[in-house]
Design an enzyme around this catalytic site. Structure first.
Site, PDB file in Angstrom:
ATOM      1  N   GLU A 205      14.663  11.523  -6.307  1.00  0.00           N
ATOM      2  CA  GLU A 205      15.450  10.260  -6.023  1.00  0.00           C
ATOM      3  C   GLU A 205      14.404   8.838  -5.634  1.00  0.00           C
ATOM      4  O   GLU A 205      15.337   8.203  -5.699  1.00  0.00           O
ATOM      5  CB  GLU A 205      15.777  10.456  -4.737  1.00  0.00           C
ATOM      6  CG  GLU A 205      17.515  11.868  -5.011  1.00  0.00           C
ATOM      7  CD  GLU A 205      17.900  12.034  -3.499  1.00  0.00           C
ATOM      8  OE1 GLU A 205      18.369  10.961  -3.348  1.00  0.00           O
ATOM      9  OE2 GLU A 205      19.237  12.936  -4.157  1.00  0.00           O
ATOM     10  N   LYS A 338      30.968  13.433  -4.112  1.00  0.00           N
ATOM     11  CA  LYS A 338      29.934  13.427  -5.190  1.00  0.00           C
ATOM     12  C   LYS A 338      30.781  14.061  -5.767  1.00  0.00           C
ATOM     13  O   LYS A 338      31.774  15.077  -6.403  1.00  0.00           O
ATOM     14  CB  LYS A 338      28.997  14.723  -5.322  1.00  0.00           C
ATOM     15  CG  LYS A 338      27.224  14.263  -3.948  1.00  0.00           C
ATOM     16  CD  LYS A 338      26.859  15.179  -2.926  1.00  0.00           C
ATOM     17  CE  LYS A 338      25.606  14.665  -2.604  1.00  0.00           C
ATOM     18  NZ  LYS A 338      24.556  15.644  -2.552  1.00  0.00           N
TER      19      LYS A 338
END
Length: 428
Positions: A205, A338
């Site tokens: 990330e 999400k």
């Protein structure tokens, strides 16, 4: 003119070099929408299931040709001729077509790609930015970014058990300023890590993954970077943790290899987190307990829930049924959103709305395997979620979301607000 006339699914690659699904939707008017879905590394047991081929001779079994085939045949046939402006009806059609609770028959990756692409096509036809198409014409809040600057756990190859250590620019006055603060801290941290002879390689990330002695050493490194960048830890830039506790929860114990193999009960682990919150300016903890440790979650919420945002990710998996149970039991005070955990935009928006009604915050989030698709940036603004978690200040798959938010703030001009600490309304 809003009728769907063509759907094209294809296999593309995500930020980790793994296959994922992309979908194009073409409308009778000539409008077109394109969307690509993300994929997670640490996944909740109750998430909607992405369909993978399992053919070890292609992409180590991670191909998505079956999902693409479903998109190009069964899903395409079901959606052909439907009005793209009717997102709820489109998504209900997708859900009923699959017919399983976890979307395992056709694949959540195929369903979500279609859901997102239909929305983008409808926005294109309407001549609206995606966030305006979703959210209407009222005032909107820009989200506070939760920036992952040190990676551990399943996102990195280092000694840390906790998956993410984040900075939150709560004292900024605009999203543009918040992003600049984050970038300056990121570069200060890189200089510090390099100066200590550690690797400045980044994880999935975009955060650094140094081999620090323990978690407190990592926290102290971040605090030093904040100060060296010229900011005040706490009042200007707060901290957040993503423990991803399910990853190190075994047989009723939390075993922290990065703390010398420490094995803790739920209460002991809650006490450790509370100690860190007292010692450092930590205002948000995600997945502080394992997804199946509901008793531990209740302990943690009772202990910290009035002063720290406790975000359920693996716990709730963007699912309104599970979120409702958590609200009734007084567990957590926030939900991570999400889109690929649940599989359609309509269900995503329902989870955000349920959280808000209960006084829970909703943090719109990326996955570790991302693409250049920036839909979550538009969702965060459209729903006034006020918080977004989309990685560090590196890797173009993460920057795609931040840059889209810069564009949105510019377009909104004076009707855009940046909430800062007010985004944490669950702590009032």
């Amino acid at each position: 003119m809003s009728a769907i006339v063509d759907i094209i699914g294809r296999e593309i690659l995500d930020s980790r070099g793994n296959p994922t699904v992309e979908c194009d939707v073409l409308l009778e008017s000539g409008a077109m929408g394109r969307a690509a879905v993300p994929s997670g590394a640490s996944t909740g047991e109750r998430e909607a299931i992405e369909l993978r081929d399992g053919d070890k001779s292609r992409y180590l079994g991670k191909g998505v040709l079956r999902a693409v085939e479903n998109l190009n045949t069964e899903i395409s046939e079901a959606l052909m001729g439907l009005d793209a402006q009717e997102q709820t009806f489109v998504d209900r059609t997708l859900i009923e077509l699959d017919g399983t609770d976890t979307k395992e028959r056709l694949g959540a990756n195929a369903l979500l790609a279609a859901s997102m692409a239909v929305a983008r096509a409808a926005a294109d036809e309407s001549g609206l930015s995606l966030y305006r198409y979703f959210g209407g014409s009222g005032p909107m809040s820009m989200p506070v970014p939760m920036m992952n600057v040190i990676n551990g756990g399943a996102h990195a190859n280092n000694t840390l058990d906790l998956q993410e250590l984040m900075i939150l620019p709560v004292g900024a006055t605009s999203f543009r300023e918040a992003l600049r603060w984050g970038a300056e801290v990121f570069h200060a941290l890189k200089k510090l890590i390099h100066g200590q002879g550690m690797s400045t390689a980044v994880g999935d990330e975009g955060g650094f993954a140094p081999n620090v002695p323990n978690h407190e050493a990592a926290i102290q490194l971040i605090l030093k970077a904040i100060a060296e960048a010229g900011y005040e830890p706490g009042s200007q830039i707060a901290l957040g943790l993503d423990c991803a506790s399910s990853e190190f929860y075994r047989d009723g114990k939390y075993t922290l290899a990065g703390e010398g193999g420490l094995s803790l009960s739920s209460q002991e682990f809650a006490n450790l987190l509370a100690t860190w919150c007292d010692k450092y300016p930590i205002i948000s903890i995600e997945d502080g307990m394992a997804e199946n440790d509901w008793e531990g979650w209740k302990l943690l919420t009772d202990q910290l829930g009035k002063k720290v945002q406790l975000v359920g990710d693996d716990l709730f998996v963007t699912n309104t049924r599970i979120l409702k149970e958590g609200i009734q039991k007084g567990v957590a005070n926030s939900i991570l959103i999400k889109i690929n955990q649940i599989g359609t935009l309509t269900e995503t928006f329902a989870a955000i709305e349920m959280a808000k009604r209960a006084g829970y915050t909703a943090v719109v989030s990326h996955r570790s395997g991302e693409t250049e698709d920036s839909t979550i940036a538009d969702i965060a603004v459209a729903t006034n979620a006020m918080q977004i978690k989309t990685g560090s200040l590196s890797r173009s798959d993460r920057m795609a979301k931040y840059n889209q938010l810069l564009r949105i703030e510019e377009e909104l001009a004076e009707v855009a607000s940046y909430p800062g600490l007010d985004a944490f309304y669950n702590l009032r």
